[in-house]
Write a protein that holds these residues in place. Structure first.
Motif, short mmCIF file in Angstrom:
data_model
loop_
_atom_site.label_atom_id
_atom_site.label_comp_id
_atom_site.label_asym_id
_atom_site.label_seq_id
_atom_site.Cartn_x
_atom_site.Cartn_y
_atom_site.Cartn_z
N UNK A 207 48.71 13.53 25.98
CA UNK A 207 47.97 12.72 25.01
C UNK A 207 46.89 11.87 25.66
N UNK A 208 47.09 11.46 26.90
CA UNK A 208 46.06 10.69 27.61
C UNK A 208 44.82 11.54 27.81
N UNK A 209 45.00 12.78 28.24
CA UNK A 209 43.86 13.67 28.43
C UNK A 209 43.22 14.01 27.09
N UNK A 210 44.02 14.21 26.06
CA UNK A 210 43.49 14.49 24.74
C UNK A 210 42.62 13.33 24.25
N UNK A 211 43.08 12.09 24.44
CA UNK A 211 42.29 10.93 24.05
C UNK A 211 40.94 10.90 24.76
N UNK A 212 40.96 11.23 26.05
CA UNK A 212 39.71 11.23 26.81
C UNK A 212 38.73 12.24 26.25
N UNK A 213 39.21 13.43 25.95
CA UNK A 213 38.35 14.48 25.41
C UNK A 213 37.80 14.10 24.04
N UNK A 214 38.67 13.55 23.19
CA UNK A 214 38.24 13.12 21.87
C UNK A 214 37.12 12.08 21.98
N UNK A 215 37.28 11.15 22.91
CA UNK A 215 36.40 9.98 22.97
C UNK A 215 34.96 10.28 23.37
N UNK A 216 34.70 11.49 23.85
CA UNK A 216 33.33 11.84 24.23
C UNK A 216 32.80 13.05 23.44
N UNK A 217 33.53 13.47 22.41
CA UNK A 217 33.14 14.64 21.63
C UNK A 217 31.79 14.41 20.93
N UNK A 218 30.94 15.45 20.91
CA UNK A 218 29.63 15.39 20.25
C UNK A 218 29.41 16.64 19.41
N UNK A 219 30.46 17.18 18.82
CA UNK A 219 30.37 18.48 18.16
C UNK A 219 29.83 18.44 16.74
N UNK A 220 29.82 17.28 16.10
CA UNK A 220 29.35 17.18 14.71
C UNK A 220 28.06 16.36 14.67
N UNK A 221 26.90 17.00 14.58
CA UNK A 221 25.62 16.28 14.68
C UNK A 221 25.47 15.15 13.66
N UNK A 222 25.90 15.37 12.43
CA UNK A 222 25.74 14.33 11.41
C UNK A 222 26.56 13.10 11.76
N UNK A 223 27.79 13.31 12.22
CA UNK A 223 28.66 12.18 12.56
C UNK A 223 28.17 11.47 13.82
N UNK A 224 27.69 12.23 14.79
CA UNK A 224 27.15 11.62 16.00
C UNK A 224 25.97 10.72 15.64
N UNK A 225 25.07 11.23 14.81
CA UNK A 225 23.90 10.46 14.43
C UNK A 225 24.29 9.19 13.67
N UNK A 226 25.24 9.31 12.77
CA UNK A 226 25.64 8.17 11.94
C UNK A 226 26.34 7.10 12.76
N UNK A 227 27.32 7.50 13.56
CA UNK A 227 28.09 6.50 14.31
C UNK A 227 27.18 5.74 15.27
N UNK A 228 26.18 6.44 15.85
CA UNK A 228 25.29 5.80 16.81
C UNK A 228 24.22 4.96 16.11
N UNK A 229 23.82 5.37 14.91
CA UNK A 229 22.89 4.54 14.14
C UNK A 229 23.55 3.22 13.77
N UNK A 230 24.80 3.29 13.32
CA UNK A 230 25.54 2.06 12.98
C UNK A 230 25.69 1.18 14.22
N UNK A 231 25.94 1.82 15.36
CA UNK A 231 26.18 1.07 16.60
C UNK A 231 24.94 0.38 17.14
#
Length: 275
Positions: A50-74
């Motif tokens: 689960x530690x490795x899974x968390x690390x992989x999740x935390x840097x995922x960039x596979x969904x362009x719309x979500x990446x753009x939105x989360x970073x715009x909010x940030x």
């Protein structure tokens, strides 16, 4: 303009400021970044724990719309009351006991909540409700969760999500839900040795949990169990029974209107204890 990823060092177009040194950040410079469904599926399946899974999740960039939105909010979309605070702006990994008997599955991070703090259900009113309830039930070390370095610890329980990025209007698309489903599949698979029960917060999480269980070839009742507050069903996997409990989501829409009350939430959490 190309930026350098704060964890992996890889170049990409993003305005999110560096987050290295963030409390509880599971990723390292060598953590691979998924940018397609094939990569998400492969990396999720290969996560050793689960530690490795968390690390992989935390840097995922596979969904362009979500990446753009989360970073715009940030960056430009910060709530005025948090304007001077740094934002996580990345996928939010699961949080809690890695050997938990109980798993909570939510919908997705809030744009100015977990997307800001980097920890599930932290820094917003939904989190106020769930952590207060977990504290009353003896799972959480404190009743309030404000930021990732506040000392909150969970014992015997862990919090995951159907989707790990904050979505616009809290509505992930079908494709985004399917993409993140690979992470949830592996979350359940790695949790199975200790897992006895799952709490699904809302119908979205209920359906996502059933979908993941079926993809893993767990035995799930047919027809599909109906969601409801206090609904209980059972999965079977590896010769074991996993109880699944439904609860209305701890959204302000539910808590402000009285659709979900503290006694109702406490009662749903109490149903996790059965084995």
């Amino acid at each position: 303009m190309l930026d350098q990823h704060p964890i992996t060092g890889q170049s990409f177009e993003s305005p999110v400021p560096p987050c290295s040194g963030w409390p509880g950040d599971p990723a390292e410079p060598a953590t691979p970044v998924a940018s397609s469904e094939e990569q998400v599926e492969r990396l999720a399946a290969g996560a050793a724990d689960l530690t490795q899974l968390n690390a992989l999740v935390s840097v995922c960039r596979a969904c362009p719309r979500l990446v753009a939105w989360r970073e715009e909010v940030a960056t430009s979309g910060r709530r005025r009351s948090f304007a001077n605070q740094p934002y996580w702006g990345r996928p939010v990994p699961s949080f809690g006991d890695p050997n938990a008997k109980h798993l909570i599955v939510g919908l997705a991070p809030a744009a100015n909540g977990a997307n800001r703090t980097g920890r599930m259900f932290t820094g917003d009113r939904s989190g106020d409700w769930i952590y207060a309830a977990l504290h009353r039930a003896g799972y959480a070390s404190q009743s309030v969760s404000e930021h990732a370095g506040d000392g909150m610890a969970l014992t015997g329980i862990r919090i995951a999500a159907a989707v790990h990025c904050a979505p616009p209007d809290n509505k992930p698309t079908v494709d985004e839900r399917a993409m993140c489903g690979h992470w949830l599949d592996r979350e359940l698979e790695l949790s199975l040795p200790d897992l006895t029960s799952i709490l699904a917060l809302g119908s979205f999480a209920w359906d996502a949990t059933i979908g993941a269980a079926r993809r893993l070839r767990w035995e799930v009742p047919r027809p599909k169990p109906r969601f409801g507050h206090g609904a209980v069903t059972e999965f079977r996997a590896a010769g074991r029974v996993i109880r699944v409990v439904g609860s209305y989501h701890v959204s302000q829409q539910n808590t402000f209107t009285g659709k979900l009350t503290e006694p109702m939430l406490d009662a749903a959490i109490a149903l996790l204890q059965w084995a």
